[in-house]
Design a protein around this motif. Structure first.
Motif, PDB file in Angstrom:
ATOM      1  N   ILE A 261      -0.663  -9.401  12.762  1.00 25.64           N
ATOM      2  CA  ILE A 261       0.631  -9.148  12.372  1.00 25.64           C
ATOM      3  C   ILE A 261       1.488  -7.699  13.283  1.00 25.64           C
ATOM      4  CG2 ILE A 261       2.292  -8.626  10.518  1.00 25.64           C
ATOM      5  CD1 ILE A 261       0.895 -11.387  10.508  1.00 25.64           C
ATOM      6  N   LYS A 262       2.398  -8.000  14.039  1.00 25.17           N
ATOM      7  CA  LYS A 262       2.828  -6.964  14.797  1.00 25.17           C
ATOM      8  C   LYS A 262       4.535  -7.185  14.879  1.00 25.17           C
ATOM      9  CE  LYS A 262       1.361  -9.186  18.950  1.00 25.17           C
ATOM     10  NZ  LYS A 262       0.340  -8.919  20.166  1.00 25.17           N
ATOM     11  N   GLU A 263       4.751  -6.320  15.673  1.00 29.24           N
ATOM     12  CA  GLU A 263       6.289  -6.426  16.072  1.00 29.24           C
ATOM     13  C   GLU A 263       6.591  -7.538  17.174  1.00 29.24           C
ATOM     14  OE1 GLU A 263       9.973  -3.592  17.662  1.00 29.24           O
ATOM     15  OE2 GLU A 263       8.029  -2.758  17.417  1.00 29.24           O
ATOM     16  N   SER A 264       7.703  -8.324  16.878  1.00 26.32           N
ATOM     17  CA  SER A 264       7.797  -9.370  17.859  1.00 26.32           C
ATOM     18  C   SER A 264       8.330  -8.909  18.937  1.00 26.32           C
ATOM     19  CB  SER A 264       8.992 -10.279  17.510  1.00 26.32           C
ATOM     20  OG  SER A 264       8.663 -10.975  16.263  1.00 26.32           O
ATOM     21  N   PRO A 265       8.079  -9.687  20.217  1.00 27.10           N
ATOM     22  CA  PRO A 265       8.596  -9.377  21.575  1.00 27.10           C
ATOM     23  C   PRO A 265      10.134  -9.316  21.750  1.00 27.10           C
ATOM     24  CG  PRO A 265       7.819 -11.515  21.617  1.00 27.10           C
ATOM     25  CD  PRO A 265       7.322 -10.761  20.259  1.00 27.10           C
ATOM     26  N   ASP A 266      10.510  -8.351  22.597  1.00 27.21           N
ATOM     27  CA  ASP A 266      12.080  -8.244  22.824  1.00 27.21           C
ATOM     28  C   ASP A 266      12.923  -9.580  22.962  1.00 27.21           C
ATOM     29  OD1 ASP A 266      11.732  -5.751  22.662  1.00 27.21           O
ATOM     30  OD2 ASP A 266      11.933  -5.482  24.938  1.00 27.21           O
ATOM     31  N   PHE A 353      12.326 -20.234  -1.782  1.00 29.23           N
ATOM     32  CA  PHE A 353      11.997 -18.829  -1.874  1.00 29.23           C
ATOM     33  C   PHE A 353      10.598 -19.062  -1.911  1.00 29.23           C
ATOM     34  CE2 PHE A 353      12.971 -14.391  -3.057  1.00 29.23           C
ATOM     35  CZ  PHE A 353      13.509 -14.080  -1.922  1.00 29.23           C
ATOM     36  N   GLY A 354      10.012 -17.734  -1.416  1.00 28.55           N
ATOM     37  CA  GLY A 354       8.406 -17.490  -1.702  1.00 28.55           C
ATOM     38  C   GLY A 354       8.085 -16.509  -2.825  1.00 28.55           C
ATOM     39  N   GLY A 355       7.002 -16.364  -2.814  1.00 28.31           N
ATOM     40  CA  GLY A 355       6.306 -15.759  -4.018  1.00 28.31           C
ATOM     41  C   GLY A 355       5.987 -14.374  -3.452  1.00 28.31           C
ATOM     42  N   LEU A 356       5.861 -13.388  -4.359  1.00 30.28           N
ATOM     43  CA  LEU A 356       5.655 -11.982  -4.101  1.00 30.28           C
ATOM     44  C   LEU A 356       4.189 -11.896  -3.452  1.00 30.28           C
ATOM     45  CD1 LEU A 356       6.558  -9.017  -4.264  1.00 30.28           C
ATOM     46  CD2 LEU A 356       5.506  -8.826  -6.512  1.00 30.28           C
ATOM     47  N   ASN A 357       3.240 -12.583  -4.029  1.00 29.21           N
ATOM     48  CA  ASN A 357       1.956 -12.341  -3.646  1.00 29.21           C
ATOM     49  C   ASN A 357       1.150 -13.397  -2.544  1.00 29.21           C
ATOM     50  OD1 ASN A 357       1.733 -10.105  -5.393  1.00 29.21           O
ATOM     51  ND2 ASN A 357       1.551 -11.492  -6.953  1.00 29.21           N
ATOM     52  N   SER A 358       1.982 -14.478  -2.136  1.00 31.61           N
ATOM     53  CA  SER A 358       1.396 -15.321  -0.976  1.00 31.61           C
ATOM     54  C   SER A 358       1.899 -15.459   0.268  1.00 31.61           C
ATOM     55  CB  SER A 358       1.679 -16.757  -1.928  1.00 31.61           C
ATOM     56  OG  SER A 358       3.207 -16.992  -1.965  1.00 31.61           O
ATOM     57  N   GLY A 359       2.976 -14.512   0.261  1.00 32.99           N
ATOM     58  CA  GLY A 359       3.620 -14.506   1.803  1.00 32.99           C
ATOM     59  C   GLY A 359       2.745 -13.567   2.794  1.00 32.99           C
ATOM     60  N   VAL A 360       3.419 -13.523   3.760  1.00 31.65           N
ATOM     61  CA  VAL A 360       2.375 -12.907   4.963  1.00 31.65           C
ATOM     62  C   VAL A 360       2.823 -11.351   4.695  1.00 31.65           C
ATOM     63  CG1 VAL A 360       2.537 -12.476   7.485  1.00 31.65           C
ATOM     64  CG2 VAL A 360       2.415 -14.829   6.460  1.00 31.65           C
ATOM     65  N   LYS A 361       1.628 -10.740   4.979  1.00 33.22           N
ATOM     66  CA  LYS A 361       1.965  -9.128   4.918  1.00 33.22           C
ATOM     67  C   LYS A 361       1.195  -8.466   6.037  1.00 33.22           C
ATOM     68  CE  LYS A 361      -0.357  -9.904   0.934  1.00 33.22           C
ATOM     69  NZ  LYS A 361      -0.127 -11.162   0.685  1.00 33.22           N
ATOM     70  N   ASP A 362       1.425  -7.367   5.946  1.00 30.89           N
ATOM     71  CA  ASP A 362       0.771  -6.263   7.069  1.00 30.89           C
ATOM     72  C   ASP A 362      -0.691  -6.651   7.280  1.00 30.89           C
ATOM     73  OD1 ASP A 362       3.490  -5.615   7.664  1.00 30.89           O
ATOM     74  OD2 ASP A 362       3.244  -3.491   6.829  1.00 30.89           O
ATOM     75  N   ASN A 363      -1.531  -6.724   6.572  1.00 27.58           N
ATOM     76  CA  ASN A 363      -2.827  -6.971   6.675  1.00 27.58           C
ATOM     77  C   ASN A 363      -3.385  -8.469   6.616  1.00 27.58           C
ATOM     78  OD1 ASN A 363      -2.403  -7.626   3.931  1.00 27.58           O
ATOM     79  ND2 ASN A 363      -4.034  -6.119   3.144  1.00 27.58           N
ATOM     80  N   THR A 364      -2.606  -9.319   6.577  1.00 24.29           N
ATOM     81  CA  THR A 364      -2.794 -10.931   6.561  1.00 24.29           C
ATOM     82  C   THR A 364      -3.601 -11.192   7.867  1.00 24.29           C
ATOM     83  OG1 THR A 364      -0.927 -11.657   5.288  1.00 24.29           O
ATOM     84  CG2 THR A 364      -1.943 -13.173   6.773  1.00 24.29           C
ATOM     85  N   ARG A 365      -4.618 -11.928   8.030  1.00 24.19           N
ATOM     86  CA  ARG A 365      -5.316 -12.376   9.002  1.00 24.19           C
ATOM     87  C   ARG A 365      -5.330 -13.941   9.199  1.00 24.19           C
ATOM     88  NH1 ARG A 365      -6.389  -9.632  12.725  1.00 24.19           N
ATOM     89  NH2 ARG A 365      -8.562 -10.415  13.336  1.00 24.19           N
ATOM     90  N   ASN A 366      -5.429 -14.726   8.007  1.00 28.30           N
ATOM     91  CA  ASN A 366      -5.400 -15.960   8.008  1.00 28.30           C
ATOM     92  C   ASN A 366      -4.224 -16.475   7.288  1.00 28.30           C
ATOM     93  OD1 ASN A 366      -7.975 -16.065   9.263  1.00 28.30           O
ATOM     94  ND2 ASN A 366      -8.831 -15.544   7.270  1.00 28.30           N
TER      95      ASN A 366
END
Length: 834
Positions: A261-266, A353-366
């Motif tokens: 998880i990182k910043e998108s390209p320009d 709309f998504g849930g609080l705990n199931s979405g992509v977070k900064d530490n998500t790997r899979n």
């Protein structure tokens, strides 16, 4: 990506259900080779029905860094009057070096830097734009500004100035250094029937078709390739069970492991920013990118947060709780489609709309990437119920393409591998029990020409349909069959095909005739419009306001509040633009109550409203449409004023007065009166001639009023306008000379039983004194058990007598009065108060 945030590139006009969509010209050029001026493209798009309501030139960096150039710091010394400032001279390649005071701690001689010269307007990331002026800072002249990233609007770093590589040419413009792109963004007013144009590829298809048919363009589209897609491993299989296939006809997905998880390209950020979508992270941005590229909403789940590596698509029991991404705990309806984990815990309101705990977070790997097709009505109801108007919901409720889910899934997966470093870790799951095929619509070329009003050659029609990827599957001399792509959910009948042809043929290519034609029209007697205007003028003069409500209504009102009407043949409609408005109104009552509620919520409680409209019912032998005039009264009877000290509330007799004014103005009399009550009226009266009802009026049932959340009594009259017009057709206009002789008035006080009505007294008077009696009026009612007795009341009645041939004598009047008294005593057991 519907779970991450409410997006803003698609906004809805509340009055017309128009979707306002932003489209980037640079983005369109990825799919179609076009070199026309932006203004010409705007004109072509509008001509195809994609009305361009605005066009804006934007740049990848706000302001385009105009006036910012590369400079070299020649000298750098301490400011004589400030410890934290430096005085520099900077060579910008156009003559004498500039003297610039700089506060950055990292400025040093020999650096290549970006210099904003005097007159330049900078657009920092935060705050208002800044225009630089030549001035003095602590006594030293400063002829510009050596800039940090955030001051230029290109980054968030403010720790020091931006230092460029040593080989950067002095005098080069910042615009060239950063390769700033100029783009044009079109604001398109998307009508509710254009489910195929909610995305850039859809708009490009229309543009390519119009260019091919009308401008000699090849019409070729270059769409993103997914041929490189392959499954890298089977390390993270996810089981998917779809319990509600009505709400979710197709569900596709796959697993991707070891993403970063990182910043998108320009380039990706620029695409999203251009259409008003805020970049968040590479994974989220990719799902949003694919949504606006292909019109397929996606959702990325944190796979490690999915219990049992199992997904269940189902509805949960009424009242179940769900904490959404915005940290709001929501009570679910039994119709809300949920994407649940293996323990049936809700992870997402499907398509909304998504849930609080199931979405992509900064530490998500899979991640598990979802690409589904949801039923528009389910999505619309959930979106409106929870007030979550996300871009994904707007696309689904208009009707997404069920046959694009795999292509969109592969497109997003390849982008994630490219920008997030992941690998495909499962086979694609694709649950599609009832594949949706292309609709086959049969029509004729002559029908198209008749509807459009222009003779379009068969070859031209074929070219247009082919350009829009609509295949002709069968054809004879005039008749043919078209296979409609599944992304055009609103193209369902021959007239829709004709509209598609007309859009690409060009509205402006339909000639305007120079002929003026007129026809002699015989108006019916009486003229219905004139009668309406007469009654409208009367009601407006009496303080009423006219309302014009929708003929569409919500079936839930009738099922919950008026079950009797709900069982009498509701007329359902397939309304994809607003699925809640799913029936033609079977009664006028709800429309008026909605108007009252709307005004009540805006501090307008005192209302007099009327509406001419139509109700609709389904009968065994077809459909029934009835025209109505309805009156609604609620709140204070008279406007607030220092003269209106009593502040009398509207009541039944106030409505009765207005009803009788309407009937009197129309010249309708001699009808029967019957009192009744039903699920609409708490108490009411019906004026009728035999079985034909002229009007029903009374107090609206308190349960119905409360069910609509209205806080005060409502009084309602419903005229059957069809019966009234029919009665007026038989009515004769009679003229009568005004009498030259005086009238005589007599008053009488009668003590009668509570059950006796004024109509009973008036009827007896009419029969007894019909030759001389001209008018009977009730001017007072008195009730007092101590003086009159239990169950008694006193009516004060006035009688007006007149003879049109001579002046009445007193004994003639008295004789009739004696007859009246006797009749009342015998027929009503009345006691005459003398």
């Amino acid at each position: 990506m519907e779970s991450e945030l409410p997006l803003h590139s698609l906004t809805t006009s509340p009055t017309h259900n128009i979707i306002e969509m932003k489209v980037s010209l640079n983005w369109l050029k990825e799919y179609i080779d076009i070199e026309l001026a932006p203004e010409k493209i705007s004109e072509i798009l509008t001509g195809t029905g994609l009305e361009v309501e605005g066009m804006e030139q934007i740049e990848s960096i706000p302001g385009g860094l105009a006036g910012v150039i590369v400079g070299e710091v020649v000298t750098c010394g301490r400011h004589p009057n400030a410890d934290r400032l430096s005085v520099t001279t900077v060579n910008v390649g156009n003559g004498e070096p500039l003297s610039i005071v700089c506060g950055a701690p990292n400025v040093a001689a020999g650096q290549k830097v970006l210099v904003a010269t005097v007159g330049t307007t900078l657009h920092p990331l935060e705050g208002d734009p800044i225009t630089l002026k030549k001035g003095k800072i602590r006594g030293e002249v400063s002829e510009g500004m050596i800039c940090a990233e955030d001051e230029l609007g290109i980054g968030h770093d403010h720790s020091g100035i931006l230092v460029l590589p040593a080989d950067t040419p002095v005098g080069q413009s910042a615009r060239d250094y950063f390769n700033i792109q100029t783009d044009y963004v079109y604001e398109i007013g998307l009508t509710p029937n254009r489910s195929d144009a909610t995305n850039h590829v859809g708009v490009a298809r229309d543009l390519a078709a119009a260019l091919k048919v009308n401008h000699g363009h090849s019409g070729d589209l270059t769409l993103p390739s997914v041929t490189d897609f392959k499954v890298d491993s089977h390390d993270l299989p996810v089981e998917v069970v779809v319990e509600n296939t009505e709400a979710c006809p197709r569900y596709s997905g796959l697993s991707i492991k070891n993403v970063t998880i990182k910043e998108s390209p320009d380039w990706l950020k620029q695409r999203l920013v251009a259409i008003g979508v805020r970049p968040i992270s590479n994974i989220v941005d990719i799902t949003n990118f694919v949504l606006h590229e292909l019109g397929q909403p996606l959702h990325a789940f944190d796979l490690d947060a999915i219990s049992g590596q199992k997904i269940i698509v189902k509805t949960l029991p009424q009242g179940s709780t769900f904490v959404s991404l915005d940290e709001v705990e929501r009570k679910l309806d039994a119709e809300d489609l949920m994407i649940c984990d293996g323990d049936s815990r809700g992870m997402c309101i499907g398509g909304v709309f998504g849930g609080l705990n199931s979405g992509v977070k900064d530490n998500t790997r899979n991640i598990f990437l979802e690409s589904a097709h949801f039923d528009p009505q389910y999505i619309r109801r959930s979106s409106m119920r929870h007030n979550l108007r996300t871009d994904a919901a707007k696309v689904f409720e208009k009707g997404s393409d069920p046959n694009i889910t795999l292509y969109a899934l592969k497109r997003a997966a390849l982008l994630i591998k490219e920008l997030g470093g992941g690998t495909i870790a499962s086979e694609i799951v694709d649950i599609y029990p009832k594949p949706i095929a292309k609709k086959q619509i049969e029509l004729t070329y002559s029908f198209i020409n008749k509807l459009i009003g222009v003779d379009i050659r068969k070859e031209k029609v074929k070219t247009i349909l082919t350009a829009m990827e609509m295949e002709i599957t069968a054809e004879d001399s005039d008749r043919f069959t078209v296979a409609v792509p599944t992304n055009k959910s609103d193209v369902i009948r021959p007239a829709d095909i004709a509209e598609e042809v007309l859009r690409i043929f060009g509205f402006n290519n339909v000639p305007i005739s120079n002929q003026i034609r007129s026809a002699m029209v015989l108006s019916p007697k009486p003229d219905p419009d004139q009668v309406k205007n007469t009654v409208s003028d009367l009601l407006v003069a009496n303080g009423f306001f006219e309302i014009m409500a929708l003929s569409l209504s919500e079936s839930r009102y009738y099922k919950e509040l008026l079950p009797g009407i709900a069982t009498q043949g509701l007329v359902y409609v397939n309304n994809t633009s607003n699925v809640q408005l799913d029936i033609m109104r079977p009664s006028m009552i709800i429309s008026g109550l909605e108007a009252i509620l709307h005004n009540q919520n805006r501090q307008r409680p005192d209302l007099k409203l009327f509406e001419f409209g139509r109700s609709y019912r389904q009968k065994e032998d077809g459909f029934e449409e009835i025209d109505h005039l309805t009156l609604f009264m609620t709140g204070q009877r008279y406007p607030e004023s220092w003269l209106n000290k009593e502040k009398a509330e509207t009541e039944y007799y106030a409505l009765k007065t207005q009803v009788e004014k309407v009937l009197q103005r129309l010249g309708l009399d001699r009808f029967q009166a019957t009192d009744f009550q039903d699920e609409i009226f708490q108490f009411a009266r019906r004026y009728h001639r035999g079985p034909q009802t002229i009007v029903e009026f009374g107090k609206v049932n308190s349960a119905l009023v409360k069910g609509m959340d209205i806080k005060q009594p409502v009084f309602y009259a419903d005229f059957n306008w069809n019966v009234i017009l029919k009665s007026l057709q038989k009515q004769k206009v009679l003229m009568e000379e005004i009498s030259k002789y005086p009238s005589v008035r007599r008053d009488l006080a009668l003590v009668v039983a509570q059950s006796v009505k004024f109509e009973d007294i008036a009827a007896i008077a009419g029969k007894t004194g019909k030759k001389l009696l001209r008018e009977v009026n009730l001017f007072d009612v008195y009730e007092n058990e101590e003086q009159l007795g239990a169950g008694k009341k006193s009516y004060a009645i006035s009688f007006v007598f007149e003879d049109k041939t001579k002046t009445l004598k007193m004994n003639e009047v008295e004789k009739v009065m004696e007859q009246l008294i006797k009749a009342y005593e015998i027929q009503l057991s009345a006691l005459i108060r003398r």
